[in-house]
Write a protein that holds these residues in place. Sequence first.
Motif, PDB file in Angstrom:
ATOM      1  N   LYS A  16     -37.334   1.153   4.576  1.00 53.51           N
ATOM      2  CA  LYS A  16     -36.260   1.095   5.571  1.00 53.51           C
ATOM      3  C   LYS A  16     -36.964   0.645   7.176  1.00 53.51           C
ATOM      4  CE  LYS A  16     -33.672   4.746   3.110  1.00 53.51           C
ATOM      5  NZ  LYS A  16     -34.427   4.314   1.876  1.00 53.51           N
ATOM      6  N   ILE A  17     -38.203   1.081   7.135  1.00 50.67           N
ATOM      7  CA  ILE A  17     -38.757   0.495   8.446  1.00 50.67           C
ATOM      8  C   ILE A  17     -40.173  -0.116   8.167  1.00 50.67           C
ATOM      9  CG2 ILE A  17     -39.868   1.431  10.464  1.00 50.67           C
ATOM     10  CD1 ILE A  17     -38.115   3.917   9.971  1.00 50.67           C
ATOM     11  N   PHE A  18     -40.540  -1.164   9.008  1.00 53.05           N
ATOM     12  CA  PHE A  18     -41.663  -2.053   8.773  1.00 53.05           C
ATOM     13  C   PHE A  18     -42.373  -1.685  10.044  1.00 53.05           C
ATOM     14  CE2 PHE A  18     -38.240  -3.490   6.469  1.00 53.05           C
ATOM     15  CZ  PHE A  18     -38.612  -3.841   5.129  1.00 53.05           C
ATOM     16  N   VAL A  19     -43.623  -1.280   9.745  1.00 51.51           N
ATOM     17  CA  VAL A  19     -44.910  -1.008  10.838  1.00 51.51           C
ATOM     18  C   VAL A  19     -45.745  -2.094  10.713  1.00 51.51           C
ATOM     19  CG1 VAL A  19     -46.433   0.763  11.743  1.00 51.51           C
ATOM     20  CG2 VAL A  19     -43.835   1.542  10.825  1.00 51.51           C
ATOM     21  N   ARG A  40     -55.923   7.159  10.711  1.00 52.38           N
ATOM     22  CA  ARG A  40     -54.787   7.835  11.087  1.00 52.38           C
ATOM     23  C   ARG A  40     -53.532   7.117  10.597  1.00 52.38           C
ATOM     24  NH1 ARG A  40     -51.666  11.209  11.016  1.00 52.38           N
ATOM     25  NH2 ARG A  40     -50.705  12.193  12.799  1.00 52.38           N
ATOM     26  N   LEU A  41     -53.401   5.706  10.815  1.00 54.83           N
ATOM     27  CA  LEU A  41     -52.294   5.032  10.405  1.00 54.83           C
ATOM     28  C   LEU A  41     -52.086   5.121   8.882  1.00 54.83           C
ATOM     29  CD1 LEU A  41     -52.631   2.111  12.725  1.00 54.83           C
ATOM     30  CD2 LEU A  41     -50.638   3.837  12.854  1.00 54.83           C
ATOM     31  N   GLU A  42     -53.223   5.212   8.271  1.00 53.93           N
ATOM     32  CA  GLU A  42     -53.075   5.215   6.720  1.00 53.93           C
ATOM     33  C   GLU A  42     -52.565   6.481   6.323  1.00 53.93           C
ATOM     34  OE1 GLU A  42     -57.263   4.537   5.524  1.00 53.93           O
ATOM     35  OE2 GLU A  42     -57.177   2.420   5.349  1.00 53.93           O
ATOM     36  N   GLU A  43     -52.841   7.660   7.025  1.00 50.81           N
ATOM     37  CA  GLU A  43     -52.013   8.902   6.685  1.00 50.81           C
ATOM     38  C   GLU A  43     -50.823   8.882   7.062  1.00 50.81           C
ATOM     39  OE1 GLU A  43     -54.092  11.779   9.432  1.00 50.81           O
ATOM     40  OE2 GLU A  43     -55.956  11.558   8.637  1.00 50.81           O
ATOM     41  N   MET A  44     -50.097   8.126   7.925  1.00 50.10           N
ATOM     42  CA  MET A  44     -48.681   7.951   7.980  1.00 50.10           C
ATOM     43  C   MET A  44     -48.393   7.409   7.048  1.00 50.10           C
ATOM     44  SD  MET A  44     -48.115   7.222  12.173  1.00 50.10           S
ATOM     45  CE  MET A  44     -46.749   6.072  11.450  1.00 50.10           C
ATOM     46  N   GLY A  45     -48.958   6.266   6.400  1.00 54.10           N
ATOM     47  CA  GLY A  45     -48.644   5.480   5.301  1.00 54.10           C
ATOM     48  C   GLY A  45     -48.424   6.510   4.082  1.00 54.10           C
ATOM     49  N   TYR A  48     -45.004   8.799   4.434  1.00 56.18           N
ATOM     50  CA  TYR A  48     -43.789   8.153   4.190  1.00 56.18           C
ATOM     51  C   TYR A  48     -43.495   7.376   3.192  1.00 56.18           C
ATOM     52  CZ  TYR A  48     -43.196   9.421   9.478  1.00 56.18           C
ATOM     53  OH  TYR A  48     -43.063  10.320  10.438  1.00 56.18           O
ATOM     54  N   GLU A  49     -44.692   7.324   2.315  1.00 52.25           N
ATOM     55  CA  GLU A  49     -44.413   6.758   1.118  1.00 52.25           C
ATOM     56  C   GLU A  49     -43.526   5.277   1.013  1.00 52.25           C
ATOM     57  OE1 GLU A  49     -42.805   9.598  -1.324  1.00 52.25           O
ATOM     58  OE2 GLU A  49     -44.862  10.570  -1.930  1.00 52.25           O
ATOM     59  N   SER A  50     -42.857   5.093   0.143  1.00 51.86           N
ATOM     60  CA  SER A  50     -41.841   3.827   0.034  1.00 51.86           C
ATOM     61  C   SER A  50     -40.934   3.839   1.179  1.00 51.86           C
ATOM     62  CB  SER A  50     -41.333   3.516  -1.286  1.00 51.86           C
ATOM     63  OG  SER A  50     -40.581   4.566  -1.528  1.00 51.86           O
ATOM     64  N   ASN A  51     -40.545   4.572   1.987  1.00 51.70           N
ATOM     65  CA  ASN A  51     -39.463   4.305   2.915  1.00 51.70           C
ATOM     66  C   ASN A  51     -40.184   3.623   4.158  1.00 51.70           C
ATOM     67  OD1 ASN A  51     -37.479   6.211   2.028  1.00 51.70           O
ATOM     68  ND2 ASN A  51     -38.838   7.991   2.563  1.00 51.70           N
ATOM     69  N   VAL A  52     -41.414   3.507   4.311  1.00 50.36           N
ATOM     70  CA  VAL A  52     -41.972   2.887   5.370  1.00 50.36           C
ATOM     71  C   VAL A  52     -42.868   1.900   4.956  1.00 50.36           C
ATOM     72  CG1 VAL A  52     -43.255   3.116   7.679  1.00 50.36           C
ATOM     73  CG2 VAL A  52     -41.450   4.837   7.040  1.00 50.36           C
ATOM     74  N   SER A  53     -43.020   0.879   5.127  1.00 50.00           N
ATOM     75  CA  SER A  53     -43.794  -0.211   4.824  1.00 50.00           C
ATOM     76  C   SER A  53     -44.816  -0.361   5.931  1.00 50.00           C
ATOM     77  CB  SER A  53     -43.372  -1.484   4.510  1.00 50.00           C
ATOM     78  OG  SER A  53     -44.275  -2.494   4.002  1.00 50.00           O
ATOM     79  N   LEU A  54     -46.219   0.088   5.820  1.00 57.59           N
ATOM     80  CA  LEU A  54     -47.285   0.059   6.932  1.00 57.59           C
ATOM     81  C   LEU A  54     -48.171  -0.961   6.643  1.00 57.59           C
ATOM     82  CD1 LEU A  54     -48.336   1.324   9.492  1.00 57.59           C
ATOM     83  CD2 LEU A  54     -49.236   2.949   8.041  1.00 57.59           C
ATOM     84  N   LEU A  55     -48.286  -2.090   7.520  1.00 53.87           N
ATOM     85  CA  LEU A  55     -49.095  -3.182   7.169  1.00 53.87           C
ATOM     86  C   LEU A  55     -50.201  -3.282   8.182  1.00 53.87           C
ATOM     87  CD1 LEU A  55     -45.659  -4.180   6.871  1.00 53.87           C
ATOM     88  CD2 LEU A  55     -47.066  -5.644   5.410  1.00 53.87           C
ATOM     89  N   MET A  56     -51.386  -3.430   7.801  1.00 58.02           N
ATOM     90  CA  MET A  56     -52.485  -3.561   8.592  1.00 58.02           C
ATOM     91  C   MET A  56     -53.328  -4.832   7.971  1.00 58.02           C
ATOM     92  SD  MET A  56     -53.546  -0.345  10.053  1.00 58.02           S
ATOM     93  CE  MET A  56     -55.061  -0.733  10.347  1.00 58.02           C
ATOM     94  N   PRO A  57     -53.891  -5.749   8.891  1.00 56.77           N
ATOM     95  CA  PRO A  57     -54.310  -6.904   8.604  1.00 56.77           C
ATOM     96  C   PRO A  57     -55.714  -6.831   8.134  1.00 56.77           C
ATOM     97  CG  PRO A  57     -54.613  -6.889  11.154  1.00 56.77           C
ATOM     98  CD  PRO A  57     -53.648  -5.364  10.431  1.00 56.77           C
ATOM     99  N   ASN A  58     -56.115  -7.610   7.209  1.00 56.94           N
ATOM    100  CA  ASN A  58     -57.362  -7.877   6.508  1.00 56.94           C
ATOM    101  C   ASN A  58     -58.070  -8.942   7.594  1.00 56.94           C
ATOM    102  OD1 ASN A  58     -59.685  -8.744   5.308  1.00 56.94           O
ATOM    103  ND2 ASN A  58     -58.952  -8.036   3.123  1.00 56.94           N
ATOM    104  N   PRO A  59     -59.133  -8.446   8.121  1.00 60.55           N
ATOM    105  CA  PRO A  59     -59.636  -9.228   9.164  1.00 60.55           C
ATOM    106  C   PRO A  59     -60.051 -10.826   8.325  1.00 60.55           C
ATOM    107  CG  PRO A  59     -60.704  -7.239   9.204  1.00 60.55           C
ATOM    108  CD  PRO A  59     -59.989  -7.213   8.174  1.00 60.55           C
ATOM    109  N   ARG A  60     -60.459 -10.724   7.269  1.00 57.49           N
ATOM    110  CA  ARG A  60     -60.620 -11.998   6.682  1.00 57.49           C
ATOM    111  C   ARG A  60     -59.522 -13.037   6.544  1.00 57.49           C
ATOM    112  NH1 ARG A  60     -62.597 -10.081   1.011  1.00 57.49           N
ATOM    113  NH2 ARG A  60     -60.691 -11.257   0.274  1.00 57.49           N
ATOM    114  N   TYR A  61     -58.230 -12.510   6.925  1.00 59.37           N
ATOM    115  CA  TYR A  61     -56.925 -13.195   6.606  1.00 59.37           C
ATOM    116  C   TYR A  61     -56.384 -13.517   8.134  1.00 59.37           C
ATOM    117  CZ  TYR A  61     -57.592 -12.964   1.783  1.00 59.37           C
ATOM    118  OH  TYR A  61     -58.374 -12.960   0.603  1.00 59.37           O
ATOM    119  N   ALA A  62     -57.274 -13.059   9.310  1.00 60.66           N
ATOM    120  CA  ALA A  62     -56.722 -13.159  10.606  1.00 60.66           C
ATOM    121  C   ALA A  62     -56.025 -14.461  10.972  1.00 60.66           C
ATOM    122  CB  ALA A  62     -57.800 -12.603  11.523  1.00 60.66           C
TER     123      ALA A  62
END
Length: 174
Positions: A16-19, A40-45, A48-62
């Motif tokens: 429902k929310i994309f971070v 800390r952001l991973e803990e949030m992920g 909220y489980e599947s209600n929130v999609s939390l996306l962090m970049p992999n530096p290899r794909y920056a």
Amino acid sequence: MWVTQTYLGKVEPDAKIFVYYLFEDYNSTQGEFTERVQSRLEEMGITYESNVSLLMPNPRYAARIEAEVRGIEKLWWSLQGKLPGVFVSTSPLSAFDIEKGNYYFASFHDTDPTSAAEVIRELQRLIDNQLAHDFKSAKPEQKNKLLQRLYNAIEAKPGVFGFAIDLKKLTKKH
């Protein structure tokens, strides 16, 4: 869900929310800060489980991620000088429209741990409020599903008062 290779690909379909956590990979201060804030952001992920999609970049794909975000020109220019930060939207970037105004950006610009903690708390409040709003405005599908299963389980054949209930059909989730 974590998407590390791309931000614009297919992300959590039921979210429902994309971070999106955004930072400048060439800035060593932001890289070090990212490592500290990521847990800390991973803990949030997890919370909220599947209600929130939390996306962090992999530096290899920056470079690829940068190119994708750059493709949304107004968004790209609005973020200049404000990174690192967290971009929140009710739609994934692949369907994002800056004109609709359904987004929020919180900057960790000064990379101070105390202000970062406050930004994360504010982000949690924002997510909680949005999820509560979505829950309140959602159609009562669960009741309808139960009634539909009950209807499907009722059979007109010999039983109590001419009807029987197939308990297997009643308890089976579709």
